[in-house]
Design a protein around this motif. Structure first.
Motif, PDB file in Angstrom:
ATOM      1  N   ARG A   1       0.828  -1.214   0.000  1.00  0.00           N
ATOM      2  CA  ARG A   1       0.000   0.000   0.000  1.00  0.00           C
ATOM      3  C   ARG A   1       0.861   1.263   0.000  1.00  0.00           C
ATOM      4  NH1 ARG A   1      -5.157   1.126   0.577  1.00  0.00           N
ATOM      5  NH2 ARG A   1      -5.667  -1.042   1.026  1.00  0.00           N
ATOM      6  N   TYR A   2       1.895   1.294   0.843  1.00  0.00           N
ATOM      7  CA  TYR A   2       2.740   2.486   0.932  1.00  0.00           C
ATOM      8  C   TYR A   2       3.404   2.774  -0.415  1.00  0.00           C
ATOM      9  CZ  TYR A   2       6.449   5.684   2.195  1.00  0.00           C
ATOM     10  OH  TYR A   2       7.276   6.762   2.227  1.00  0.00           O
ATOM     11  N   ALA A   3       3.992   1.749  -1.039  1.00  0.00           N
ATOM     12  CA  ALA A   3       4.665   1.937  -2.330  1.00  0.00           C
ATOM     13  C   ALA A   3       3.670   2.389  -3.395  1.00  0.00           C
ATOM     14  CB  ALA A   3       5.360   0.651  -2.755  1.00  0.00           C
ATOM     15  N   TYR A   4       2.473   1.777  -3.394  1.00  0.00           N
ATOM     16  CA  TYR A   4       1.456   2.163  -4.366  1.00  0.00           C
ATOM     17  C   TYR A   4       1.040   3.621  -4.172  1.00  0.00           C
ATOM     18  CZ  TYR A   4      -2.827   2.910  -6.794  1.00  0.00           C
ATOM     19  OH  TYR A   4      -3.760   3.475  -7.606  1.00  0.00           O
ATOM     20  N   GLU A   5       0.788   4.005  -2.923  1.00  0.00           N
ATOM     21  CA  GLU A   5       0.323   5.369  -2.670  1.00  0.00           C
ATOM     22  C   GLU A   5       1.389   6.397  -3.033  1.00  0.00           C
ATOM     23  OE1 GLU A   5      -1.221   5.127   1.325  1.00  0.00           O
ATOM     24  OE2 GLU A   5      -3.136   4.340   0.589  1.00  0.00           O
ATOM     25  N   GLU A   6       2.662   6.085  -2.807  1.00  0.00           N
ATOM     26  CA  GLU A   6       3.738   6.989  -3.233  1.00  0.00           C
ATOM     27  C   GLU A   6       3.756   7.093  -4.752  1.00  0.00           C
ATOM     28  OE1 GLU A   6       5.872   8.971  -1.337  1.00  0.00           O
ATOM     29  OE2 GLU A   6       4.338   8.421   0.128  1.00  0.00           O
ATOM     30  N   TRP A   7       3.604   5.961  -5.450  1.00  0.00           N
ATOM     31  CA  TRP A   7       3.565   5.965  -6.907  1.00  0.00           C
ATOM     32  C   TRP A   7       2.369   6.771  -7.403  1.00  0.00           C
ATOM     33  CZ3 TRP A   7      -0.344   4.218 -10.070  1.00  0.00           C
ATOM     34  CH2 TRP A   7      -0.068   4.226 -11.440  1.00  0.00           C
ATOM     35  N   GLU A   8       1.215   6.575  -6.757  1.00  0.00           N
ATOM     36  CA  GLU A   8      -0.004   7.272  -7.165  1.00  0.00           C
ATOM     37  C   GLU A   8       0.156   8.792  -7.032  1.00  0.00           C
ATOM     38  OE1 GLU A   8      -4.671   6.376  -6.633  1.00  0.00           O
ATOM     39  OE2 GLU A   8      -3.598   6.831  -4.782  1.00  0.00           O
ATOM     40  N   LYS A   9       0.809   9.241  -5.968  1.00  0.00           N
ATOM     41  CA  LYS A   9       1.052  10.686  -5.797  1.00  0.00           C
ATOM     42  C   LYS A   9       1.872  11.229  -6.958  1.00  0.00           C
ATOM     43  CE  LYS A   9       1.139  10.565  -0.775  1.00  0.00           C
ATOM     44  NZ  LYS A   9       2.031  10.663   0.385  1.00  0.00           N
ATOM     45  N   LYS A  10       2.927  10.523  -7.326  1.00  0.00           N
ATOM     46  CA  LYS A  10       3.764  10.959  -8.456  1.00  0.00           C
ATOM     47  C   LYS A  10       2.992  10.927  -9.767  1.00  0.00           C
ATOM     48  CE  LYS A  10       7.975   9.403  -6.280  1.00  0.00           C
ATOM     49  NZ  LYS A  10       9.011   8.374  -6.249  1.00  0.00           N
ATOM     50  N   PHE A  11       2.202   9.875  -9.958  1.00  0.00           N
ATOM     51  CA  PHE A  11       1.392   9.724 -11.161  1.00  0.00           C
ATOM     52  C   PHE A  11       0.384  10.867 -11.277  1.00  0.00           C
ATOM     53  CE2 PHE A  11      -2.608   8.120 -12.995  1.00  0.00           C
ATOM     54  CZ  PHE A  11      -2.169   7.779 -14.249  1.00  0.00           C
ATOM     55  N   ARG A  12      -0.274  11.182 -10.184  1.00  0.00           N
ATOM     56  CA  ARG A  12      -1.277  12.252 -10.194  1.00  0.00           C
ATOM     57  C   ARG A  12      -0.641  13.606 -10.483  1.00  0.00           C
ATOM     58  NH1 ARG A  12      -5.949   9.662 -10.906  1.00  0.00           N
ATOM     59  NH2 ARG A  12      -6.397   8.210  -9.255  1.00  0.00           N
ATOM     60  N   ARG A  13       0.569  13.846  -9.930  1.00  0.00           N
ATOM     61  CA  ARG A  13       1.262  15.113 -10.201  1.00  0.00           C
ATOM     62  C   ARG A  13       1.579  15.263 -11.676  1.00  0.00           C
ATOM     63  NH1 ARG A  13       5.955  14.798  -6.367  1.00  0.00           N
ATOM     64  NH2 ARG A  13       4.766  13.558  -4.915  1.00  0.00           N
ATOM     65  N   ARG A  14       1.964  14.169 -12.319  1.00  0.00           N
ATOM     66  CA  ARG A  14       2.284  14.196 -13.757  1.00  0.00           C
ATOM     67  C   ARG A  14       1.055  14.479 -14.589  1.00  0.00           C
ATOM     68  NH1 ARG A  14       5.972   8.867 -13.979  1.00  0.00           N
ATOM     69  NH2 ARG A  14       7.661   9.671 -12.728  1.00  0.00           N
ATOM     70  N   GLN A  15      -0.113  14.051 -14.111  1.00  0.00           N
ATOM     71  CA  GLN A  15      -1.361  14.242 -14.835  1.00  0.00           C
ATOM     72  C   GLN A  15      -1.861  15.677 -14.777  1.00  0.00           C
ATOM     73  OE1 GLN A  15      -3.012  11.791 -16.676  1.00  0.00           O
ATOM     74  NE2 GLN A  15      -1.107  10.708 -16.314  1.00  0.00           N
ATOM     75  N   SER A  16      -1.412  16.424 -13.763  1.00  0.00           N
ATOM     76  CA  SER A  16      -1.893  17.813 -13.581  1.00  0.00           C
ATOM     77  C   SER A  16      -1.283  18.772 -14.552  1.00  0.00           C
ATOM     78  CB  SER A  16      -1.578  18.276 -12.157  1.00  0.00           C
ATOM     79  OG  SER A  16      -2.213  17.440 -11.228  1.00  0.00           O
TER      80      SER A  16
END
Length: 66
Positions: A51-66
């Motif tokens: 979960r921790y690794a996924y959530e860190e990845w998701e934060k980076k992914f979401r920033r790239r989408q903005s």
């Protein structure tokens, strides 16, 4: 037995939850796992996603989408 991290649920995240959070189908998520885009580890026929690794990845992914 399910382990907990700071009371925020399981230490692992399941594919259906990833599908919901990314608004993608199961095949798409499994494709991302196979391509090693989502951080995970294959154990036999199962994918283990911390979960921790996924959530860190998701934060980076979401920033790239903005």
């Amino acid at each position: 037995m399910t382990s907990k991290i700071n009371g925020h649920g399981s230490a692992r995240i399941q594919v259906p939850e990833i599908c919901q959070r990314l608004e993608l189908g199961r095949r798409s998520v499994y494709g991302l796992l196979e391509a090693k885009i989502i951080p995970a580890m294959r154990v036999g026929h199962r994918w283990v996603v911390a979960r921790y690794a996924y959530e860190e990845w998701e934060k980076k992914f979401r920033r790239r989408q903005s």
